[in-house]
Motif scaffolding. Structure first.
Motif, short mmCIF file in Angstrom:
data_model
loop_
_atom_site.label_atom_id
_atom_site.label_comp_id
_atom_site.label_asym_id
_atom_site.label_seq_id
_atom_site.Cartn_x
_atom_site.Cartn_y
_atom_site.Cartn_z
N UNK A 58 -28.66 -53.79 13.27
CA UNK A 58 -27.52 -52.90 13.56
C UNK A 58 -28.02 -51.47 13.51
N UNK A 59 -27.53 -50.64 14.41
CA UNK A 59 -28.08 -49.30 14.56
C UNK A 59 -26.99 -48.25 14.77
N UNK A 60 -27.43 -47.01 14.98
CA UNK A 60 -26.50 -45.91 15.24
C UNK A 60 -25.63 -46.21 16.45
N UNK A 61 -26.19 -46.88 17.43
CA UNK A 61 -25.41 -47.26 18.62
C UNK A 61 -24.19 -48.08 18.23
N UNK A 62 -24.39 -49.09 17.39
CA UNK A 62 -23.28 -49.96 16.98
C UNK A 62 -22.23 -49.19 16.19
N UNK A 63 -22.68 -48.19 15.42
CA UNK A 63 -21.76 -47.40 14.60
C UNK A 63 -20.94 -46.44 15.46
N UNK A 64 -21.58 -45.72 16.36
CA UNK A 64 -20.88 -44.74 17.18
C UNK A 64 -19.92 -45.42 18.16
N UNK A 65 -20.29 -46.57 18.65
CA UNK A 65 -19.41 -47.28 19.59
C UNK A 65 -18.34 -48.10 18.87
N UNK A 66 -18.37 -48.09 17.54
CA UNK A 66 -17.32 -48.75 16.78
C UNK A 66 -17.47 -50.25 16.64
N UNK A 100 -15.48 -41.82 28.98
CA UNK A 100 -14.03 -41.71 29.21
C UNK A 100 -13.21 -41.86 27.94
N UNK A 101 -13.89 -41.82 26.81
CA UNK A 101 -13.19 -41.96 25.52
C UNK A 101 -12.73 -40.59 25.05
N UNK A 102 -11.42 -40.43 24.82
CA UNK A 102 -10.87 -39.13 24.43
C UNK A 102 -11.41 -38.65 23.08
N UNK A 103 -11.76 -39.59 22.23
CA UNK A 103 -12.21 -39.25 20.88
C UNK A 103 -13.74 -39.35 20.75
N UNK A 104 -14.45 -39.19 21.86
CA UNK A 104 -15.88 -39.49 21.89
C UNK A 104 -16.71 -38.56 21.01
N UNK A 105 -16.25 -37.34 20.75
CA UNK A 105 -17.05 -36.40 19.97
C UNK A 105 -16.84 -36.55 18.46
N UNK A 106 -15.90 -37.37 18.05
CA UNK A 106 -15.59 -37.55 16.63
C UNK A 106 -16.04 -38.90 16.08
N UNK A 107 -16.74 -39.68 16.87
CA UNK A 107 -17.07 -41.04 16.44
C UNK A 107 -17.96 -41.06 15.21
N UNK A 132 -23.46 -35.89 24.53
CA UNK A 132 -22.44 -36.45 23.65
C UNK A 132 -22.97 -36.78 22.26
N UNK A 133 -24.18 -37.31 22.19
CA UNK A 133 -24.71 -37.72 20.89
C UNK A 133 -24.98 -36.51 20.00
N UNK A 134 -25.61 -35.48 20.57
CA UNK A 134 -25.85 -34.26 19.80
C UNK A 134 -24.54 -33.61 19.38
N UNK A 135 -23.57 -33.59 20.27
CA UNK A 135 -22.26 -33.00 19.94
C UNK A 135 -21.58 -33.77 18.82
N UNK A 170 -15.72 -23.17 17.52
CA UNK A 170 -14.41 -22.67 17.95
C UNK A 170 -13.41 -23.79 18.24
N UNK A 171 -13.92 -24.91 18.75
CA UNK A 171 -13.01 -25.95 19.24
C UNK A 171 -12.94 -27.22 18.41
N UNK A 172 -14.02 -27.52 17.66
CA UNK A 172 -14.05 -28.82 17.01
C UNK A 172 -14.36 -28.78 15.51
#
Length: 274
Positions: A58-66, A100-107, A132-135, A170-172
């Motif tokens: 299991x890796x960061x990929x599995x965690x960020x994608x939920x 296309x995930x609205x919450x993609x920067x908060x995963x 997206x990953x760096x953000x 400023x935004x997040x």
């Protein structure tokens, strides 16, 4: 409450993974509980701790994608007080999968909120891109360490990263701050290197680490043995520089003890015999 520090620069080859591995190892040796989040598909932080990516289930990929909880993906390293959320090549697919995930920067932030209090420090190794990953890393962290080379073109990269930093702040993530700018692979004999340092200090007073990480053979060799340089060759200039960086991060005097305590580290045998 754990402090989350992203180590980021969109330019590659500036020592992001090296800094995460070696700074984490030093803080762990000081009794600090540390979690390293490898969010770079290259997985250099993962291999830098001697972990074979093919063995990772299991890796960061599995965690960020939920697909999995972060607690179920974290593994302990063989180095004192250091755990890691490993990365594999699968992570490269996150950009498209979350497009296309609205919450993609908060995963990543939402996952880290469930475990950050278990650690004193969480270091996020960000990939060499402003995607997206760096953000995700910048949104999740409290502060950012920016490793950079003391070269002219590095100034342009720093400017781009700072613009992104301002947008995220400023935004997040309004609490986001710069922990410090770290010069790596530094050669103080070069006029251009010292000129770049002075130029950066003009624009970022009090944000440049006094510690400079030198070009050092032992730092370069250590990853091939799956060890932080502190465990590979504790007496090398590279190991000492990361120890000084640890002192600086902890707000301690920038000096090394006169006598090294060798008990907790594995030393390079050839170096000892010399």
């Amino acid at each position: 409450m754990g402090k989350i520090i992203a180590v980021a620069n969109q330019k590659g080859g500036v020592g992001k993974s090296t800094t995460v591995v070696n700074l984490s190892a030093y803080l762990g040796s000081r009794g600090k509980k540390v979690l390293c989040v490898d969010s770079d598909p290259q997985g250099n932080t993962t291999t830098g701790f001697g972990i074979k990516k093919k063995s990772v289930s299991a890796s960061t990929y599995d965690v960020i994608t939920g697909k999995i909880r972060i607690q179920d993906a974290i593994i302990d390293t063989e180095f004192e007080n250091v755990a890691i959320l490993p990365a594999t090549e699968d992570l490269a697919g996150c950009e498209i999968e979350l497009a296309n995930n609205e919450n993609r920067l908060n995963r990543l932030k939402m996952q880290l909120l469930t475990c950050k209090d278990d650690y004193d420090y969480v270091f996020i190794d960000c990939p060499p891109a402003l995607g997206t990953i760096t953000l995700n890393g910048l949104v999740a962290c409290n502060t950012i360490i920016i490793p950079m080379l003391a070269e002219f073109y590095a100034l342009e990269g720093l400017s781009q990263l700072v613009n992104t930093f301002k947008i995220v702040k400023s935004n997040y993530n309004p609490a986001l701050e710069i922990e410090g700018i770290l010069f790596t692979m530094f050669d103080g004999r070069l006029n251009i290197a010292n000129d770049v340092v002075e130029e950066v200090k003009k624009y970022f007073p009090d944000k440049v680490f006094e510690t400079k990480i030198p070009r050092n053979v032992r730092i370069s060799e250590a990853p091939s043995y799956g060890k932080p340089v502190l465990y590979y060759d504790r007496t090398s200039k590279g190991a000492e520089s990361y120890e000084l960086l640890g002192h600086e991060l902890l707000g301690e005097p920038l000096e090394l003890p006169k006598k090294k305590r060798r008990g907790i580290f594995t030393f390079n045998k050839k170096k000892k015999e010399e």
